[in-house]
Design an enzyme around this catalytic site. Structure first.
Site, PDB file in Angstrom:
ATOM      1  N   SER A 153      -6.492  -2.918  -0.655  1.00 57.28           N
ATOM      2  CA  SER A 153      -6.301  -1.907  -0.082  1.00 57.28           C
ATOM      3  C   SER A 153      -6.077  -1.759   0.919  1.00 57.28           C
ATOM      4  O   SER A 153      -6.927  -2.755   1.872  1.00 57.28           O
ATOM      5  CB  SER A 153      -8.121  -0.887  -0.761  1.00 57.28           C
ATOM      6  OG  SER A 153      -7.800   0.125  -0.066  1.00 57.28           O
ATOM      7  N   TYR A 166     -16.600  -0.152  -1.191  1.00 54.39           N
ATOM      8  CA  TYR A 166     -15.295  -0.698  -1.488  1.00 54.39           C
ATOM      9  C   TYR A 166     -14.626  -1.177  -0.050  1.00 54.39           C
ATOM     10  O   TYR A 166     -14.398  -2.221  -0.217  1.00 54.39           O
ATOM     11  CB  TYR A 166     -14.335   1.538  -1.079  1.00 54.39           C
ATOM     12  CG  TYR A 166     -13.077   1.410  -2.023  1.00 54.39           C
ATOM     13  CD1 TYR A 166     -13.059   1.087  -2.647  1.00 54.39           C
ATOM     14  CD2 TYR A 166     -12.071   1.620  -0.689  1.00 54.39           C
ATOM     15  CE1 TYR A 166     -11.836   1.127  -3.494  1.00 54.39           C
ATOM     16  CE2 TYR A 166     -10.848   1.010  -1.119  1.00 54.39           C
ATOM     17  CZ  TYR A 166     -10.483   1.138  -2.523  1.00 54.39           C
ATOM     18  OH  TYR A 166      -9.327   1.044  -3.096  1.00 54.39           O
ATOM     19  N   LYS A 170     -12.939  -4.642  -0.654  1.00 53.98           N
ATOM     20  CA  LYS A 170     -11.592  -4.740  -0.958  1.00 53.98           C
ATOM     21  C   LYS A 170     -10.586  -6.254   0.349  1.00 53.98           C
ATOM     22  O   LYS A 170     -10.187  -6.839   0.191  1.00 53.98           O
ATOM     23  CB  LYS A 170     -10.708  -3.204  -0.703  1.00 53.98           C
ATOM     24  CG  LYS A 170     -10.381  -2.437  -1.650  1.00 53.98           C
ATOM     25  CD  LYS A 170     -10.062  -3.029  -3.014  1.00 53.98           C
ATOM     26  CE  LYS A 170      -9.816  -2.227  -3.939  1.00 53.98           C
ATOM     27  NZ  LYS A 170      -8.771  -2.690  -4.860  1.00 53.98           N
TER      28      LYS A 170
END
Length: 285
Positions: A153, A166, A170
């Site tokens: 991402s 998160y 990533k």
């Protein structure tokens, strides 16, 4: 739906896709079938994986569903065995896509349970996928091009506040992909890492995100997000060209370049923008 014959890497492949029950994973699976590939659609949700298989089969493609919890190494090992058995040969393309969203709380307030859940799927999932499938791809003698796509991402370099678990997961996938690409240089196995910004999927609804952050993310997806189908096509085309990085949106490319050339300025600006947004009327944390 028309199916093609082509020597390109994403065409006529024996492909394994994790998280294929919805979102980008389902889009990858359908697009691969469109390109003449046989697809193992893996997901922790059996019914969702079968729906993707039904979509592919209904258009004349070839696919099967396999349940897999990517956070569990034994599940990923079983997935590899099932895929080889169904293909009748080793897979030639593996897409480590399964992922979840988590956010809305700063470091120190987000629970360690949410940290473990996020890292278990988003980071350990691709680690397990690369650990299990890379030796298989190395040893394959099918004569077909081989590859691995890891879905990361723009969060991997964006450092957005209140998205630490998160972001970290990533960022790990980005580093994993770069390291694997270096290790596989000259072997004929291509590694591509996908780093989109907002994509129109259900990841927010299925994640662990505060209501306020979820509302903001959904708005951004509607206003600026690309379709999962467009992202999957762009990534597969990048992979066919042998590209390591796929950033399908302009904002991801701009952010990536600013972060590379002015990392401190980039990070401070992200922080200031977040503080300014938090100070807007109607915003309370």
């Amino acid at each position: 739906m028309m199916f093609e014959r082509s020597p390109k890497r994403s065409h006529n492949a024996c492909a394994v896709v994790t998280g294929a029950g919805s979102g980008i994973g389902a889009a990858f699976a359908v697009e691969l079938a469109r390109r003449g590939s046989a697809v193992v659609c893996s997901d922790i949700d059996d019914d969702a994986a079968r729906r993707t298989v039904d979509t592919i089969a209904g258009a004349g493609g070839r696919a099967t569903a396999v349940r897999c919890d990517v956070s569990q190494r034994d599940d990923v090992t079983a997935l590899a065995e099932a895929a080889q058995s169904w293909f009748g040969q080793p897979p030639t393309l593996v897409i480590n896509n399964a992922g979840v969203a988590a956010g809305g709380q700063p470091i120190g307030e987000m629970t360690l349970d949410d940290w473990n859940w996020t890292l278990g799927i988003n980071l350990w999932g691709p680690i397990h996928g690369c650990h299990v499938f890379t030796p298989i791809l190395r040893e394959a003698r099918s004569g077909q091009p081989r590859g691995i796509i890891n879905v990361a991402s723009a969060a991997s370099f964006g450092a957005a506040p209140e998205m630490a678990a998160y972001n970290v997961s990533k960022a790990g996938v980005l580093s994993l992909s770069e390291t694997l690409a270096a290790e596989l240089s000259g072997t004929g196995i291509v590694v591509t890492v996908l780093c989109p910004t907002f994509v129109k999927t259900n990841i927010v609804e299925a994640g662990r995100i505060t209501a306020q952050s979820s509302e903001a993310a959904n708005l951004l997806m509607r206003w600026t997000g690309l379709s999962a189908q467009r992202v999957a096509r762009d990534c597969l085309d990048t992979h066919d060209r042998g590209g390591l990085y796929c950033m399908p949106q302009l904002d991801a490319k701009i952010g990536w370049n600013i972060k590379r050339f002015a990392p401190e300025t980039f990070t401070r600006t992200i922080g200031l923008a977040f503080r300014a947004g938090a100070a807007l009327p109607g915003r309370s944390d």
